[in-house]
Write a protein that holds these residues in place. Sequence first.
Motif, PDB file in Angstrom:
ATOM      1  N   ALA A 143      31.830  47.264  46.358  1.00  0.00           N
ATOM      2  CA  ALA A 143      33.148  46.631  46.421  1.00  0.00           C
ATOM      3  C   ALA A 143      33.568  46.400  47.880  1.00  0.00           C
ATOM      4  O   ALA A 143      34.140  45.356  48.212  1.00  0.00           O
ATOM      5  CB  ALA A 143      34.193  47.486  45.706  1.00  0.00           C
ATOM      6  N   LEU A 144      33.265  47.367  48.732  1.00  0.00           N
ATOM      7  CA  LEU A 144      33.579  47.234  50.160  1.00  0.00           C
ATOM      8  C   LEU A 144      32.752  46.126  50.803  1.00  0.00           C
ATOM      9  O   LEU A 144      33.267  45.322  51.599  1.00  0.00           O
ATOM     10  CB  LEU A 144      33.326  48.570  50.872  1.00  0.00           C
ATOM     11  N   ILE A 145      31.476  46.062  50.453  1.00  0.00           N
ATOM     12  CA  ILE A 145      30.614  44.986  50.958  1.00  0.00           C
ATOM     13  C   ILE A 145      31.138  43.628  50.504  1.00  0.00           C
ATOM     14  O   ILE A 145      31.216  42.676  51.277  1.00  0.00           O
ATOM     15  CB  ILE A 145      29.156  45.190  50.472  1.00  0.00           C
ATOM     16  N   VAL A 193      32.436  28.018  47.465  1.00  0.00           N
ATOM     17  CA  VAL A 193      30.985  28.277  47.512  1.00  0.00           C
ATOM     18  C   VAL A 193      30.717  29.609  48.210  1.00  0.00           C
ATOM     19  O   VAL A 193      29.851  30.384  47.793  1.00  0.00           O
ATOM     20  CB  VAL A 193      30.249  27.127  48.231  1.00  0.00           C
ATOM     21  N   GLY A 194      31.468  29.893  49.261  1.00  0.00           N
ATOM     22  CA  GLY A 194      31.337  31.174  49.954  1.00  0.00           C
ATOM     23  C   GLY A 194      31.674  32.340  49.048  1.00  0.00           C
ATOM     24  O   GLY A 194      30.989  33.371  49.051  1.00  0.00           O
ATOM     25  N   ALA A 195      32.723  32.194  48.240  1.00  0.00           N
ATOM     26  CA  ALA A 195      33.100  33.241  47.285  1.00  0.00           C
ATOM     27  C   ALA A 195      31.987  33.465  46.264  1.00  0.00           C
ATOM     28  O   ALA A 195      31.669  34.612  45.914  1.00  0.00           O
ATOM     29  CB  ALA A 195      34.400  32.854  46.581  1.00  0.00           C
ATOM     30  N   ALA A 196      31.385  32.386  45.778  1.00  0.00           N
ATOM     31  CA  ALA A 196      30.306  32.493  44.791  1.00  0.00           C
ATOM     32  C   ALA A 196      29.061  33.167  45.382  1.00  0.00           C
ATOM     33  O   ALA A 196      28.442  34.027  44.736  1.00  0.00           O
ATOM     34  CB  ALA A 196      29.956  31.108  44.260  1.00  0.00           C
ATOM     35  N   LEU A 197      28.682  32.779  46.587  1.00  0.00           N
ATOM     36  CA  LEU A 197      27.520  33.379  47.250  1.00  0.00           C
ATOM     37  C   LEU A 197      27.706  34.879  47.445  1.00  0.00           C
ATOM     38  O   LEU A 197      26.802  35.677  47.180  1.00  0.00           O
ATOM     39  CB  LEU A 197      27.277  32.706  48.606  1.00  0.00           C
ATOM     40  N   THR A 198      28.890  35.262  47.904  1.00  0.00           N
ATOM     41  CA  THR A 198      29.177  36.675  48.146  1.00  0.00           C
ATOM     42  C   THR A 198      29.125  37.482  46.851  1.00  0.00           C
ATOM     43  O   THR A 198      28.534  38.562  46.797  1.00  0.00           O
ATOM     44  CB  THR A 198      30.568  36.821  48.800  1.00  0.00           C
ATOM     45  N   ALA A 258      33.115  34.709  54.327  1.00  0.00           N
ATOM     46  CA  ALA A 258      32.560  33.515  53.680  1.00  0.00           C
ATOM     47  C   ALA A 258      33.619  32.538  53.176  1.00  0.00           C
ATOM     48  O   ALA A 258      33.425  31.319  53.245  1.00  0.00           O
ATOM     49  CB  ALA A 258      31.660  33.936  52.510  1.00  0.00           C
ATOM     50  N   ILE A 259      34.751  33.028  52.675  1.00  0.00           N
ATOM     51  CA  ILE A 259      35.757  32.133  52.098  1.00  0.00           C
ATOM     52  C   ILE A 259      36.373  31.201  53.147  1.00  0.00           C
ATOM     53  O   ILE A 259      36.462  29.983  52.907  1.00  0.00           O
ATOM     54  CB  ILE A 259      36.844  32.935  51.344  1.00  0.00           C
TER      55      ILE A 259
END
Length: 459
Positions: free
Chosen positions: A388-390, A405-410, A398-399
């Motif tokens: 969760a921290l990561i 897309v950044g949210a999805a990758l993370t 990323a966002i």
Amino acid sequence: MNQTPPTKIEDSIQSINLSKSSAFVLFLQSVGSILVYLAQILLVRWMGKVEYGIYEYIITWSLLLAVPINLGLPRAVVRFINEYHYKQNWGLLRGIILGSWQLIIGVSLLVCLLATGLIFLIDHYHHFSYVSVLLIGIWLIPLQGLAVLQENISIGLRKWSIAYIPTKIIYPILVITGGFLLWRSHYILSGTLMTKVTLVILGGTIVIQAGLIWLKFNLETIPALPVYVPRIWLKVSLPLLFYHTFRVVFVNTDILMLGSLVGADAVSIYSSASKTSLWVNFVLQSINIVIAPTFATLYIQDNRKQLQKVISIVTIWIFLLSNVIALVLILFAKPILGIFGTEFIEAHWALKILVIGQLISTFSGSVGNLLSMTGYQNRLMLVAGCTALINLSLNAIAIPLLGIVGAALTTSLTLSICNIWLVTIAIRNLEINPTVFSSWALLKKSEKIDREEVSTVST
């Protein structure tokens, strides 16, 4: 004369029962998921992106805050119900059901009263526009908590219909109906109004479900005075509380950070992709529901061989069905998202990335469920907290750079890390390998041994 060993007959009966129960729960989950998905599509169209974004934001917060007030009891009751039923300790069985209800209602009412007072205090000194919808949303928290608890009590009792028909089927039907009637009469459906409707409908559904659970429980068990051992229950449930708190934070971090860093439009668009990707995961979740009581019972019996065999079978089921769903979602991402509206098609890359992340988690089967039913809740808590921290840290980077897309990758990356870590724990501590690669080989080997044993007995 051919004769099958009794243990093989028992294993066969258990497999048939698991298959039937899994198919039934999968059906209920499928219908429920379709209804929830339909409700989302219709509410977006009736409310518009901004108002739906507000509504979705409040619902997400109520789900998030419902986790700590549950004290980790929902998953713990599945384990304790099966333990007490196997040992025929009816007093403790009655105690865990009544005690979990009492604890969660008490804690949630206290939290809601404090939160309501805090909102009024903040609004007095610094007025903000969302105060009315927040005040309504606060009182969704105890209802969300009770919904999860009662679902798990029913799972522990193996009452699949009671677990899922009220909240997964009747509830979304009523939400759709209520939303439609209000939209038709007002032609404007606000986030505040829809939150009020949701509160009333969910409250009624919870009351009906509670009545059904208690009626069935009293009819099918020996009457006994309830015995309460809260210290023992909380020793197991509190680590599970932290585990599920971290998991909910992990699952909802992308939506909440998008709302904070980008805005309600991004939440609305990304939410359509996020919820669509859960179609891959719902096979895993459905089978987890059926298999959790079996994991608990086999662990109490110290039957590791059968435990490995059962998890190998269900892992293969999960993997095969999930792959079919994932392929459909990846190939038809744009038309599926287009159902919500043409502007939602821009989330197609986010959907594909999230689907891949969900698919990777199916490689490890029911590993989290296995560990929670076999006493490794402390390890689960550690893994969930770290991931969760990561997830939070990577989303913060990323966002702003890549948006949805950044949210999805993370989300997909940290989901993969979490599952690999949990598999390692299961192999090292339980000496059980839940991955699909090992499951396939072990199942083939087990079938070969079974055939040899049957052949020997026949001779």
